[in-house]
Write a protein that holds these residues in place. Structure first.
Motif, PDB file in Angstrom:
ATOM      1  N   VAL B   5      61.917  61.837  85.137  1.00 20.32           N
ATOM      2  CA  VAL B   5      61.321  63.147  84.888  1.00 20.32           C
ATOM      3  C   VAL B   5      61.339  64.036  86.130  1.00 20.32           C
ATOM      4  N   MET B  11      64.148  72.402  88.367  1.00 23.83           N
ATOM      5  CA  MET B  11      63.007  73.246  88.748  1.00 23.83           C
ATOM      6  C   MET B  11      62.121  72.538  89.772  1.00 23.83           C
ATOM      7  N   LYS B  12      61.837  71.280  89.494  1.00 23.03           N
ATOM      8  CA  LYS B  12      61.001  70.526  90.435  1.00 23.03           C
ATOM      9  C   LYS B  12      61.714  70.375  91.770  1.00 23.03           C
ATOM     10  N   GLN B  15      61.579  73.610  93.755  1.00 24.00           N
ATOM     11  CA  GLN B  15      60.249  73.899  94.309  1.00 24.00           C
ATOM     12  C   GLN B  15      59.938  72.970  95.485  1.00 24.00           C
ATOM     13  N   TYR B  27      48.945  78.939  94.146  1.00 22.14           N
ATOM     14  CA  TYR B  27      47.499  78.976  93.937  1.00 22.14           C
ATOM     15  C   TYR B  27      46.977  77.550  94.085  1.00 22.14           C
ATOM     16  N   PHE B  28      46.049  77.365  95.017  1.00 22.16           N
ATOM     17  CA  PHE B  28      45.641  75.995  95.323  1.00 22.16           C
ATOM     18  C   PHE B  28      44.130  75.921  95.573  1.00 22.16           C
ATOM     19  N   THR B  29      43.384  76.709  94.814  1.00 29.50           N
ATOM     20  CA  THR B  29      41.937  76.761  94.999  1.00 29.50           C
ATOM     21  C   THR B  29      41.301  75.390  94.811  1.00 29.50           C
ATOM     22  N   HIS B  30      40.557  74.974  95.818  1.00 31.54           N
ATOM     23  CA  HIS B  30      39.747  73.758  95.725  1.00 31.54           C
ATOM     24  C   HIS B  30      38.297  74.171  95.487  1.00 31.54           C
ATOM     25  N   THR B 201      54.917  76.252  91.127  1.00 33.24           N
ATOM     26  CA  THR B 201      54.071  76.265  89.926  1.00 33.24           C
ATOM     27  C   THR B 201      53.816  74.862  89.369  1.00 33.24           C
ATOM     28  N   GLU B 202      54.605  73.901  89.792  1.00 34.63           N
ATOM     29  CA  GLU B 202      54.515  72.570  89.196  1.00 34.63           C
ATOM     30  C   GLU B 202      53.453  71.721  89.906  1.00 34.63           C
ATOM     31  N   PHE B 203      52.462  71.321  89.135  1.00 36.89           N
ATOM     32  CA  PHE B 203      51.367  70.470  89.629  1.00 36.89           C
ATOM     33  C   PHE B 203      51.904  69.228  90.342  1.00 36.89           C
ATOM     34  N   GLN B 204      52.933  68.633  89.785  1.00 34.49           N
ATOM     35  CA  GLN B 204      53.458  67.392  90.369  1.00 34.49           C
ATOM     36  C   GLN B 204      54.052  67.627  91.761  1.00 34.49           C
ATOM     37  N   VAL B 207      50.892  68.305  94.227  1.00 25.02           N
ATOM     38  CA  VAL B 207      49.950  67.203  94.417  1.00 25.02           C
ATOM     39  C   VAL B 207      50.634  65.870  94.723  1.00 25.02           C
ATOM     40  N   ASP B 276      47.263  57.682  89.432  1.00 22.61           N
ATOM     41  CA  ASP B 276      47.252  59.154  89.392  1.00 22.61           C
ATOM     42  C   ASP B 276      47.389  59.677  87.960  1.00 22.61           C
ATOM     43  N   LYS B 277      47.750  58.803  87.030  1.00 26.18           N
ATOM     44  CA  LYS B 277      47.804  59.216  85.630  1.00 26.18           C
ATOM     45  C   LYS B 277      46.668  58.562  84.829  1.00 26.18           C
TER      46      LYS B 277
END
Lengths: 414, 338
Positions: B5, B11-12, B15, B27-30, B201-204, B207, B276-277
């Motif tokens: 994946v 795209m991944k 990035q 955007y990485f607001t904690h 934009t991809e969370f993966q 993180v 992590d999942k």
């Protein structure tokens, strides 16, 4: 009324039940473990939902129309609910980080919601543009494929829409309700993974990322949820490190959830509101379905024997107390309080708060109607045709269901 | 067989590589807790094992938070804004507030959750300084690592922290009021092209892939471990009292029984369950023995392999060991891959 309660345990119902006590007690001191009660609760709730789905099939016989309307009604309700503070609370309860913006984190709701009600499995992929969850067990697999479609659209796509951000479309290319080995939910962002448009209920696929599916073979499938597995420390833990114990999950929706019933109830309420069906006609259909279900449940001699053994009913008890014992176990299991008014060989009477049975204000009085009919049906086969079960209302507050089990001659059977 | 994946996802890859080669912003607001009051420093020094009192105004420090058993229950970055005013950046603010409530005693402190009024953007990668200099009122050329400064984007007041979760030597965070975040986004988008930067934009990617390659932790890696097991004992100030010290001294004397190692898997199309999942992660088997479990697993675009971390028994494992994870052959490694 004699206010006669035979010597029995528990006298003070509720105090001895979950979560203060690791087991439920029948009137004859038989313990039903927390573990069994949890599993019993989910299957019972699924069975009730299965009957409500039959109600739905009578009212809307066409499969496509039924699915579409159920998806739309549930979707509207979920989107509305999760657009409020309720949605924010869910984000916090699942530990959703503030920077997570988009429809994908609803997959975490799905995961925690699944494990809460005994649907064990695993998250195979969790990203902004694709998420995948695979389920190994589903007590709701007896409802039929409608519930899979509704939970996928109403429970996932619609909730994800409530939060905005990068959108996700949830599909269920495999479903245990259709006979597949697993349930599999795949969420895809349509900008990244384009697919032809379709109706909201047409969500079994095809999907764009079928080549990314990770299939767990049968020998590696789970039989229990994280909160019941030793290697998990008997806790459910999501990917963002939120942990919940079995007791926390049981008391925060695991036992009381009415998944499936609520999907049907939401549409039925809408239909009543729109005068598509009258409340009297709806109540009659619910009564017919649930009364038949209740009678069928104990129509076979071995079902009666099995229940008596399970409850620990003494051999000489062959009256309304048998059904009373069964009802008490159900009520304790779904965390519904009740008061024992009478419990003797002539009559059994309980006072049950309506909220314990209904569990969703919006659906009242459908569950009350359903349970009364189901238990009435059971009285005929579990105890005998001389026996009956009914609600007494005279002198009883509206928010209390006074349930009476006794012999009754009724020439009209309703 | 299924497709990887990560590896086969352009795209991944784009990035991930933007952050490694030019710059990526996102955007990485904690969650942010502001704590102030005359006892704030003393309370934080008791709650956190790493030193807080020595932190200069405008400085920042990473630290774990331990329970009485010396086990990690959070890891945070603390910013000292003024003598008695701090920001604590966390992802578990509800638990943090409950913990402070339980341990503040008679301390003269006030704290409030300011998450809803403080957004954050990460700008990471070799060109991140140039990108920021192009949009900020004051250049950040001389801003040192783990410091936070006032600045402006146009008329919008912002705070710039030099830090990040990508392992890049140059990386920043922009703190801004939510009602003005649109201006920050617009400025970054407007200027990104000049520096070959990209919006992530991809969370993966944010993180997992970037952080894992560089040895960065998530709570799924270090939660309920002690700092010795995961290499976070180095910054601890043993000269002060802190929650968990007694238990940790015992671990220090006896040695850590587990260690957090990295692993690589050469095979491309693998599925390895990891914390992590959710859940507990797949078993790690070395020489036929179960030695631990996988905490996270992802793909290292820079490494060119599947990579991850595993919490394993120290006595039975070492870097270089061959392991079997869900039937796949893996090699245990250091946690820093690139």
């Amino acid at each position: 009324m004699k206010n006669c309660v035979d010597s029995r345990i528990p006298r003070e119902v509720g105090a001895g039940a979950l979560p203060d006590h690791p087991a439920i007690k029948t009137p004859w001191e038989k313990l039903i473990s927390f573990y069994d009660a949890y599993h019993y609760a989910t299957r019972h709730n699924a069975a009730v939902a299965a009957c409500f789905m039959e109600v739905m099939r009578i009212i809307i016989p066409d499969y496509a129309t039924r699915c579409k309307r159920l998806c739309e009604a549930t979707g509207r309700a979920m989107k509305g609910a999760f657009s409020t503070a309720f949605g924010k609370m869910h984000k916090e309860n699942n530990g959703i980080h503030p920077f997570m913006q988009g429809g994908y984190f609803t997959a975490l709701y799905g995961d925690s919601g699944d494990e809460r009600i005994g649907l064990c499995g695993r998250v195979n992929d969790f990203g902004t543009y694709r998420a995948e969850k695979e389920l190994d067990v589903c007590d709701w697999d007896i409802l039929g494929s409608e519930v899979c479609r509704i939970s996928t659209y109403g429970g996932l796509t619609s909730i994800s829409q409530a939060y905005g951000g990068i959108p996700m479309e949830y599909h269920m290319p495999e479903a245990k309700g259709c006979g597949d080995l697993h349930c599999r939910v795949v969420a895809e962002n349509r900008d990244k993974y384009p697919m032809p448009e379709h109706e909201c209920w047409e969500n079994f696929g095809p999907i764009a990322t079928a080549d990314q599916i990770k299939f767990t073979p049968e020998e590696k499938m789970f039989k229990e949820c994280q909160q019941f597995r030793e290697e998990c420390g008997y806790k459910y833990r999501n990917g963002l490190d939120q942990e919940y114990t079995a007791a926390e999950l049981y008391t925060s929706g695991g036992a009381t959830n009415i998944t499936g019933t609520d999907y049907c109830g939401l549409l039925l309420k809408e239909m009543v509101g729109a005068n598509e069906i009258g409340m009297e006609e709806l109540s009659n259909i619910i009564t017919c379905v649930f009364e038949a279900a209740g009678k069928t449940m104990f129509a076979e001699f071995f079902a009666v024997k099995g229940l008596r053994d399970w409850l620990g009913v003494p051999a000489d008890v062959k009256d309304g107390r048998v059904l009373g014992g069964y009802i008490e176990v159900i009520l304790q299991t779904i965390l519904a309080n009740y008061t024992i008014v009478e419990f003797n060989k002539e009559e059994v009477v309980y006072d049950i708060p309506v909220s314990g049975i209904e569990r969703r204000i919006a659906l009242r009085p459908m569950l009350t109607t359903a349970y009364l009919a189901m238990w009435y049906g059971m009285s005929k086969t579990l105890v005998g045709s001389q026996w009956s079960l009914w609600r007494e209302t005279e002198g009883v507050p509206e928010d209390i269901i006074r349930l009476k089990i006794a012999k009754k001659i009724d020439k009209f059977c309703r | 067989m299924f497709k990887n994946v990560y590896k086969n996802d352009p795209m991944k890859r784009e990035q991930h590589e933007a952050v490694r080669k030019t710059a990526g912003w996102y955007y990485f607001t904690h969650q942010l807790l502001e704590i102030s009051g005359k006892d704030a420093t003393a309370l934080l020094d008791r709650v956190y094992p790493n030193p807080i009192a020595t932190l200069k105004n405008g400085g920042a420090r990473y630290t774990t938070m331990l329970n009485e058993d010396g086990l990690i229950i959070d890891d945070v970055v603390i910013f000292r804004l003024e003598e008695n005013k701090y920001w604590i950046s966390t992802l578990f603010v509800r638990k943090l507030i409950a913990w402070l409530d339980a341990h503040k005693g008679e301390s003269k402190v006030e704290y409030k959750n300011i998450t809803d009024v403080t957004d954050m953007y990460a700008v990471q990668g070799p060109k991140s300084r140039d990108l920021l200099n192009a949009i900020l009122a004051e250049k950040v050329d001389d801003q040192k690592f783990f410091t936070i400064r006032e600045n402006k984007i146009g008329d919008v007041p912002v705070k710039i922290s030099r830090a990040g979760f990508t392992g890049e030597k140059i990386g920043y965070e922009i703190y801004v009021a939510p009602e003005q975040k649109g201006i920050v986004e617009a400025k970054l988008a407007e200027n990104e092209k000049a520096f070959g930067a990209l919006r992530i934009t991809e969370f993966q990617i944010m993180v997992l892939t970037l952080a894992t390659e560089k040895g960065f932790y998530l709570m799924c890696d270090i939660g309920k471990t002690n700092p010795f097991e995961v290499g976070l004992d180095r910054g601890i100030n043993w000269d002060k009292d802190f929650i968990g010290k007694e238990a940790l001294l015992k671990v220090k004397a006896e040695g850590a029984k587990r260690q957090l190692l990295g692993f690589t898997v050469d095979e491309d199309d693998v599925f390895i369950a990891s914390k992590d999942k959710g859940g507990v992660g797949d078993l790690v088997i070395v020489k036929g023995e179960e030695v631990g479990r996988v905490t996270k697993c992802t793909y290292g675009f820079t490494v060119g392999k599947n990579i991850g971390y595993a919490l394993v028994e120290s006595a039975k494992t070492q870097v270089g060991d061959t392991a079997v994870i869900n039937g796949y052959t893996a090699v245990l490694t250091d946690r820093v891959f690139v």
